[in-house]
Design an enzyme around this catalytic site. Structure first.
Site, short mmCIF file in Angstrom:
data_model
loop_
_atom_site.label_atom_id
_atom_site.label_comp_id
_atom_site.label_asym_id
_atom_site.label_seq_id
_atom_site.Cartn_x
_atom_site.Cartn_y
_atom_site.Cartn_z
N ARG A 65 -9.87 8.57 -4.34
CA ARG A 65 -9.38 8.35 -5.71
C ARG A 65 -8.90 9.66 -6.36
O ARG A 65 -9.43 10.73 -6.08
CB ARG A 65 -10.47 7.66 -6.54
CG ARG A 65 -10.75 6.26 -5.97
CD ARG A 65 -11.80 5.53 -6.71
NE ARG A 65 -11.39 5.19 -8.05
CZ ARG A 65 -12.19 4.60 -8.94
NH1 ARG A 65 -13.42 4.28 -8.59
NH2 ARG A 65 -11.75 4.31 -10.13
N ASP A 122 -10.72 -3.68 -16.28
CA ASP A 122 -11.61 -4.16 -15.21
C ASP A 122 -11.61 -5.68 -15.09
O ASP A 122 -12.19 -6.23 -14.15
CB ASP A 122 -13.04 -3.66 -15.45
CG ASP A 122 -13.16 -2.17 -15.18
OD1 ASP A 122 -12.24 -1.60 -14.57
OD2 ASP A 122 -14.17 -1.57 -15.57
#
Ligand code: S3P
Length: 438
Positions: free
Chosen positions: A121, A317
């Site tokens: 990431r 999310d």
């Protein structure tokens, strides 16, 4: 590898929402900056918050788990870490990015690492401003492991954030508060604001000013933080899986108690209501600076809608599970401005597309979103297997899609659900779902 599936003719009952993952992580980090002992309750005992807690122990903080409800942070006797603290943050981007701020601010030697997904990431978003503040961070081409060596940060810093990211914002606020720096930040779209609220709760001199769709944050690290106990509200993102499960499963009615309703987290409710969802909010209260309420959900016939780009940071999310609601809604649902989804625990846009392909839901894909061609009557008659891509939110989303179909959706590799929602299967069992493992 074991695959799981969920089935139910109807979901009914009352459940308590598990503790908020983002707030749990912030509570142990910010709690360890106080000068007296404090108690935390409602902490989420899931892999991500626990890896943050373990990293804090390695950084010399004294945190004791009293039982499954109470955590005690012992600030009265502070220990400095000896040598380099080696911390493994597992799957947790929040843990790694927020602790980077704390470590840079405290100017200590440490190495932060994680699992295969976390090592991929992007970290330049935090490394660049932290190094400009005076930190000494060496990365592996912009990714973890991150190596921190001793440093002293500047006294004043001002930064315009290139992306709306709560992890970046919180990292910089934690660097500032722990090094006693005055910080001015600007974000052009408001991301979740738990850090700002928690710092305010503990008495920090932090002001926020809304500017169009964004905000300016001014933190003056002049005073002392005030030690007090803290209660963590339920996780809206975990509740969203239950909400959409009840909406798409016929003859369902569930009550979810103690859900965090912070407006930077709960925009999904307004979006679902625009799609035709029957959702009632009850018993709204404030708990330690966060709104909390009970949510009642009834099965509903949904329709497709266009989602405004400016809402994306507030539902970041929830997009995987929202895609499942859109799949069983009549008409098209357009989601754009969501390119950040490509940098989560998996490339979530790609993972959603791969799953929809298997179920037979039509969609168009873009670099920054999806146009989902939903159908309330869509069905599947042959069992299928879906990959979770090692991502908890993808696994839970497609398990829930299986509630609506005649055939089974077997989701491979559900272990990762433990990172955010360890009692996911127990809660679904308690409201009438059947779980199969093959
Ligand atoms: C989080 C912020 C969000 C979210 C993540 C948790 C946090 O990421 O996706 O799961 O706790 O600050 P952003 O940094 O993209 O806002």
């Amino acid at each position: 590898m074991k695959a799981f599936s969920l089935k139910s003719n109807n979901l009914n009952g009352t459940v308590r929402c598990p503790g908020d993952k983002s707030i749990s992580q912030r509570s142990v980090i910010i709690g360890s900056l106080l000068n007296e002992d404090i108690k935390l309750d409602g902490f989420l005992f899931a892999e991500d918050p626990l890896s943050t807690l373990n990293a804090l122990l390695r950084l010399g903080k004294d945190i004791q788990i009293i039982n499954e409800e109470i955590i005690l942070i012992k600030n009265s006797k502070k220990n400095n870490p000896t040598g380099k603290a080696i911390c493994d943050l597992g799957n947790s981007g929040t843990g790694l990015r927020l602790l980077s701020g704390l470590i840079a601010g405290e100017g200590i030697n440490a190495e932060l690492s994680g699992d295969e997904s976390l090592l991929k990431r992007p970290m330049n978003r935090i490394i660049k401003p932290l190094n400009e503040m005076g930190a000494n961070i060496v990365s592996n081409n912009g990714c973890a492991p991150l190596h921190f060596s001793e440093s002293e940060l500047v006294e004043e810093f001002s930064y315009e954030m290139p992306i709306a990211s709560a992890q970046l914002k919180s990292c910089l606020l934690l660097a500032a508060i722990s090094s006693k720096m005055n910080l001015s930040l600007y974000e052009d779209s408001i991301s979740r604001d738990h850090t700002e609220r928690m710092l305010k709760y503990f008495g920090a001199n932090i002001q926020t000013e809304k500017i169009d769709n964004g905000q300016k944050i001014i933190l003056k690290s002049d005073g002392k933080l005030e030690p007090k106990d803290y209660s963590i509200v339920g996780d809206f993102s975990s509740a969203s899986f239950l909400i959409i499960a009840a909406l798409i499963t016929k003859k369902s009615q569930i009550l979810i108690r103690n859900v965090g309703m912070n407006e930077t987290r709960s925009s999904l409710i307004n979006i679902l209501k625009r799609m035709g969802a029957n959702i009632q909010i009850r018993n709204k209260k404030i708990c330690c600076g966060e709104e909390v309420a009970d949510i009642e959900v009834f099965s509903s016939d949904l329709v497709g809608i266009e989602i405004d780009k400016k809402d994306i940071p507030k539902i970041i999310d929830e997009i995987p599970i929202l895609s499942i609601a859109a799949s069983f809604a009549d008409g098209k649902t357009l989601i754009t401005g969501a390119s950040e989804l490509r940098f989560k625990e998996s490339d979530r846009l790609n993972a959603i597309e791969k799953g929809l392909d298997k179920i037979g839901i039509g969609y168009d894909s873009f670099k920054d979103g999806l146009l989902i061609d939903g159908n309330r009557n869509h069905d599947l008659i042959e069992d299928i297997y879906i990959e979770s891509f090692g991502d908890h939110r993808i696994a839970m989303s497609f398990l829930i899609a299986g509630l609506r179909l005649s055939a089974k959706i077997n989701v491979d590799d559900c272990k990762n659900i433990d990172t955010s929602f360890p009692n996911f299967f127990d809660i679904f069992l308690s409201i009438g779902a059947k779980i199969e493992k093959i």
